[in-house]
Design a protein around this motif. Sequence first.
Motif, PDB file in Angstrom:
ATOM      1  N   LEU A  61       0.823  -1.214   0.000  1.00  0.00           N
ATOM      2  CA  LEU A  61       0.000   0.000   0.000  1.00  0.00           C
ATOM      3  C   LEU A  61       0.855   1.261   0.000  1.00  0.00           C
ATOM      4  O   LEU A  61       0.505   2.259  -0.625  1.00  0.00           O
ATOM      5  CB  LEU A  61      -0.887  -0.023   1.248  1.00  0.00           C
ATOM      6  CG  LEU A  61      -2.134   0.834   1.257  1.00  0.00           C
ATOM      7  CD1 LEU A  61      -3.092   0.419   0.177  1.00  0.00           C
ATOM      8  CD2 LEU A  61      -2.824   0.722   2.609  1.00  0.00           C
ATOM      9  N   LEU A  62       1.970   1.210   0.710  1.00  0.00           N
ATOM     10  CA  LEU A  62       2.785   2.410   0.870  1.00  0.00           C
ATOM     11  C   LEU A  62       3.590   2.716  -0.384  1.00  0.00           C
ATOM     12  O   LEU A  62       3.635   3.846  -0.854  1.00  0.00           O
ATOM     13  CB  LEU A  62       3.700   2.237   2.080  1.00  0.00           C
ATOM     14  CG  LEU A  62       4.386   3.488   2.590  1.00  0.00           C
ATOM     15  CD1 LEU A  62       3.369   4.555   2.966  1.00  0.00           C
ATOM     16  CD2 LEU A  62       5.234   3.158   3.814  1.00  0.00           C
ATOM     17  N   TYR A 270      -7.033  -7.292   9.111  1.00  0.00           N
ATOM     18  CA  TYR A 270      -6.803  -5.848   9.323  1.00  0.00           C
ATOM     19  C   TYR A 270      -5.316  -5.570   9.567  1.00  0.00           C
ATOM     20  O   TYR A 270      -4.734  -4.655   8.981  1.00  0.00           O
ATOM     21  CB  TYR A 270      -7.658  -5.379  10.506  1.00  0.00           C
ATOM     22  CG  TYR A 270      -7.147  -4.140  11.189  1.00  0.00           C
ATOM     23  CD1 TYR A 270      -7.392  -2.877  10.653  1.00  0.00           C
ATOM     24  CD2 TYR A 270      -6.410  -4.227  12.368  1.00  0.00           C
ATOM     25  CE1 TYR A 270      -6.908  -1.742  11.277  1.00  0.00           C
ATOM     26  CE2 TYR A 270      -5.922  -3.094  12.987  1.00  0.00           C
ATOM     27  CZ  TYR A 270      -6.178  -1.854  12.447  1.00  0.00           C
ATOM     28  OH  TYR A 270      -5.689  -0.734  13.060  1.00  0.00           O
ATOM     29  N   GLU A 271      -4.702  -6.382  10.435  1.00  0.00           N
ATOM     30  CA  GLU A 271      -3.269  -6.179  10.728  1.00  0.00           C
ATOM     31  C   GLU A 271      -2.425  -6.289   9.473  1.00  0.00           C
ATOM     32  O   GLU A 271      -1.564  -5.455   9.208  1.00  0.00           O
ATOM     33  CB  GLU A 271      -2.790  -7.236  11.737  1.00  0.00           C
ATOM     34  CG  GLU A 271      -2.984  -6.842  13.167  1.00  0.00           C
ATOM     35  CD  GLU A 271      -2.109  -7.656  14.111  1.00  0.00           C
ATOM     36  OE1 GLU A 271      -1.745  -8.801  13.761  1.00  0.00           O
ATOM     37  OE2 GLU A 271      -1.789  -7.148  15.201  1.00  0.00           O
ATOM     38  N   PHE A 274      -3.664  -3.256   6.950  1.00  0.00           N
ATOM     39  CA  PHE A 274      -3.600  -1.849   7.325  1.00  0.00           C
ATOM     40  C   PHE A 274      -2.484  -1.507   8.297  1.00  0.00           C
ATOM     41  O   PHE A 274      -2.252  -0.342   8.577  1.00  0.00           O
ATOM     42  CB  PHE A 274      -4.957  -1.403   7.883  1.00  0.00           C
ATOM     43  CG  PHE A 274      -6.070  -1.591   6.890  1.00  0.00           C
ATOM     44  CD1 PHE A 274      -5.890  -1.218   5.565  1.00  0.00           C
ATOM     45  CD2 PHE A 274      -7.274  -2.158   7.250  1.00  0.00           C
ATOM     46  CE1 PHE A 274      -6.892  -1.388   4.625  1.00  0.00           C
ATOM     47  CE2 PHE A 274      -8.283  -2.340   6.325  1.00  0.00           C
ATOM     48  CZ  PHE A 274      -8.087  -1.961   5.011  1.00  0.00           C
ATOM     49  N   LYS A 275      -1.825  -2.515   8.866  1.00  0.00           N
ATOM     50  CA  LYS A 275      -0.672  -2.199   9.717  1.00  0.00           C
ATOM     51  C   LYS A 275       0.626  -2.531   8.994  1.00  0.00           C
ATOM     52  O   LYS A 275       1.609  -1.825   9.124  1.00  0.00           O
ATOM     53  CB  LYS A 275      -0.757  -2.973  11.040  1.00  0.00           C
ATOM     54  CG  LYS A 275      -1.541  -2.211  12.091  1.00  0.00           C
ATOM     55  CD  LYS A 275      -1.775  -3.044  13.295  1.00  0.00           C
ATOM     56  CE  LYS A 275      -0.833  -2.690  14.438  1.00  0.00           C
ATOM     57  NZ  LYS A 275      -1.176  -3.475  15.642  1.00  0.00           N
ATOM     58  N   PHE A 276       0.613  -3.643   8.255  1.00  0.00           N
ATOM     59  CA  PHE A 276       1.838  -4.031   7.539  1.00  0.00           C
ATOM     60  C   PHE A 276       1.746  -3.677   6.056  1.00  0.00           C
ATOM     61  O   PHE A 276       2.683  -3.916   5.296  1.00  0.00           O
ATOM     62  CB  PHE A 276       2.102  -5.535   7.687  1.00  0.00           C
ATOM     63  CG  PHE A 276       2.042  -6.035   9.111  1.00  0.00           C
ATOM     64  CD1 PHE A 276       2.343  -5.192  10.159  1.00  0.00           C
ATOM     65  CD2 PHE A 276       1.690  -7.346   9.399  1.00  0.00           C
ATOM     66  CE1 PHE A 276       2.280  -5.631  11.468  1.00  0.00           C
ATOM     67  CE2 PHE A 276       1.630  -7.797  10.701  1.00  0.00           C
ATOM     68  CZ  PHE A 276       1.919  -6.939  11.737  1.00  0.00           C
ATOM     69  N   PHE A 277       0.577  -3.188   5.629  1.00  0.00           N
ATOM     70  CA  PHE A 277       0.366  -2.717   4.258  1.00  0.00           C
ATOM     71  C   PHE A 277       0.473  -3.811   3.198  1.00  0.00           C
ATOM     72  O   PHE A 277       0.717  -3.521   2.026  1.00  0.00           O
ATOM     73  CB  PHE A 277       1.307  -1.553   3.923  1.00  0.00           C
ATOM     74  CG  PHE A 277       1.328  -0.483   4.966  1.00  0.00           C
ATOM     75  CD1 PHE A 277       0.144   0.032   5.461  1.00  0.00           C
ATOM     76  CD2 PHE A 277       2.515   0.018   5.479  1.00  0.00           C
ATOM     77  CE1 PHE A 277       0.131   1.016   6.446  1.00  0.00           C
ATOM     78  CE2 PHE A 277       2.523   0.997   6.463  1.00  0.00           C
ATOM     79  CZ  PHE A 277       1.326   1.497   6.949  1.00  0.00           C
ATOM     80  N   ASN A 278       0.342  -5.099   3.604  1.00  0.00           N
ATOM     81  CA  ASN A 278       0.358  -6.186   2.614  1.00  0.00           C
ATOM     82  C   ASN A 278      -1.063  -6.428   2.110  1.00  0.00           C
ATOM     83  O   ASN A 278      -1.750  -7.351   2.542  1.00  0.00           O
ATOM     84  CB  ASN A 278       0.873  -7.490   3.248  1.00  0.00           C
ATOM     85  CG  ASN A 278       2.292  -7.346   3.709  1.00  0.00           C
ATOM     86  OD1 ASN A 278       3.086  -6.638   3.085  1.00  0.00           O
ATOM     87  ND2 ASN A 278       2.620  -7.981   4.813  1.00  0.00           N
TER      88      ASN A 278
END
Lengths: 309, 415
Positions: A61-62, A270-271, A274-278
């Motif tokens: 995502l980033l 979600y992790e 949205f946290k690791f962007f995978n």
Amino acid sequence: MADTLTNHVSARGLRAPRFSLRQREAIEAWLFVSPTVVGFLLFFLGPLVAVVYFSLTEWNLLTQQSTFVGIDNYVDALSRNPDFWHVLRNSFVFALGLVPLNMSLALMLALALSRPFRGVVFFRTIFFAPVVTSAVAWAIVWKFLLQGEAGAVNQLLAVVGIDGPNWLREPDWAMVAVIVTRVIKMVGLNMILYIAALQAIPRDYEAAARLEGASNWQIFRMVIWPLLAPTTLVIFVITMIGSFKVFDHIYLMTGGGPENGTLVLAFYIYEQGFKFFNVGYASALAMIMFVIVLALTVVQMILRRRDMQ
Amino acid sequence: MKTRLGILATSTVLFGLMAGGPVLAEDLRFTVWTGSEAHLKMLDEIAESFKQSHPDVNVQFETIPAADYTQKLTFQLAGGNPPDLGWMMEDAAPTFAAANVLMDLGPTLQAAEGYDYADYSEAAMGLWVSGETVHGVPFSTSPFMIFYNKTLFDEAEVETPLELAQKGEWNMEKFQEVAGTVKEKTGKWGFEFKDGQGYDSRIMHALMPPIRAYGGDAWANGECGFDDPEAVAAVEQLHEMVFEDKSIVPPGEQGDYFSGSSAMTINQISRASKMSEAGFDWGIAPLPSGPAGEAPVIGQAAIVVFERGGKKDLAAEFVAHMTNKENVAKMAQFFPPARKSVLESDAFTQANSIIPAEQMAHVSDAIANGKVLPSHERSPQILAAMAPKVDALWRADADVKQALEGVCAAVEPLL
């Protein structure tokens, strides 16, 4: 509406209608449903198709870099990642704990509150109120009540001589705590559905059974329960889907901990996303969750059909 | 009909041009995590002063709560709606820098008149510079300090951390001793981890100060340091305080320092603004020293410009303005500066209206000698891998060494 249009056109007598009545009705019908259809295509079907595609990519995502990797994400989840099976197990434990507890409690409450008596509205309101309470407020208050030594729950237990655990900090107890607090929050909804179904059963059936000498239990078992079956199926399906999708409760109460003891599938997705962007991997996990829920629903429907036959 | 529409369109455009003047105003969107009115007022003043050189530029500050900050920022970037510039926390910096989403501010800062880039020490810039590229300019280099409740210390009749620090006796042993005494005599907790979140979202804030005081570190050169003897000794002491002395607020309990339930906590001076509401006397002191001497720990945040923002050059100019000497001195009342000239000036120690100069001097010392919290390109994954292993550490019957070996086993593949 169709009549009005016809009258309007013929009254002016300018020309013959361009469309037949049937066509006009079809156009009107489509116009009426079009906002929903557009919404469905844009916000449901579109994302659903997109998730299938994303699940076949490795997309960060980033960095916004996306590579097509085929079924790699699925292989990764199912065979290479030990966390996935742990998370799946937690999701099943959560569902197996929540669904029977929620449904049996909802049925008991509905049986008690389906007939009019003084104060029935008050009790129905009390049990339904948590459903409309903010999930955030609910979780924060329960977190407070479930503190280790200082928590109100443990202090109450101490009064009767029970040394309560540190509810949200021990993996097994944390799961019990999130299940029970979730059941208390959501049971009112199922209770209302059961009350509606119970009130729809004609009183004559029960009266007839009583004439035949049936006991209360027999009436429930042989008359009411079979008539409640369609409602039970609906309640089972929505409660089970809801339990697999549980996220807010876990996020707010335990964050998946302690020791990943309450890390369920929706939270894990979600992790990853949205946290690791995978996003690719998270999409594959979401597809797996979709298939599991679909399969469980289909199995339940088949069993129900067989039961009816 | 067409003519009428044409007239309407033309007059609308003409009216719009007349109203807007010859040059249209430009907006810069700047994301921050503070919601404090005092902070935002100061930021608005800085934005206003930028108008002297850029009269048509409006800077809009947008608050995103700290807990979701990095995540929401990522969504804005991914969703094609990037802010022009924003604050960034130290743990997110390497991830964002590696993803090439941050603009190189070096050329703009070097070219800015009177900027004096060399005023930023190499140590302060360490996290934000790779090679010649400057990914961000730190606006807050804020050491973690001990906040103490003087009223509770007086009630327990023990010397405060500040008094002990001034006598040179403020160390980890004394920390344990006074925390225990306060608990025993007042019934309140001796110490609470930062914002009560030391067991979940602030693991690093809980563990790093004692580990560094003992001479250890989280990781270095791709190797995990949590199971080194220094780190084990430090965490064993914390564990003892939680489960034997029962002087630190244990996992699953709440003991808010700010409402007077704990005698000490760790926080940064930006949080001192909250103390005006506290109904007790208070003060700040350095972190207790350990076998490795004094080891201040710093949390850092910088201003960055996003590559994908449409006005990145203008945004970079605003960074140069916001981090010039004058504005850094202005911000120092809340955010300790990374500029040497401001840090060494009396103005800094006297800038804070709620913290006395003698206590601010400890903040200056900590900035000069401190080390920033550990960060890594894969910080989110590392923290997530650590979390369940750290949970296992915070059980009364845990074997600390074994638990920390578990932490390292989980973290090492990611380093």
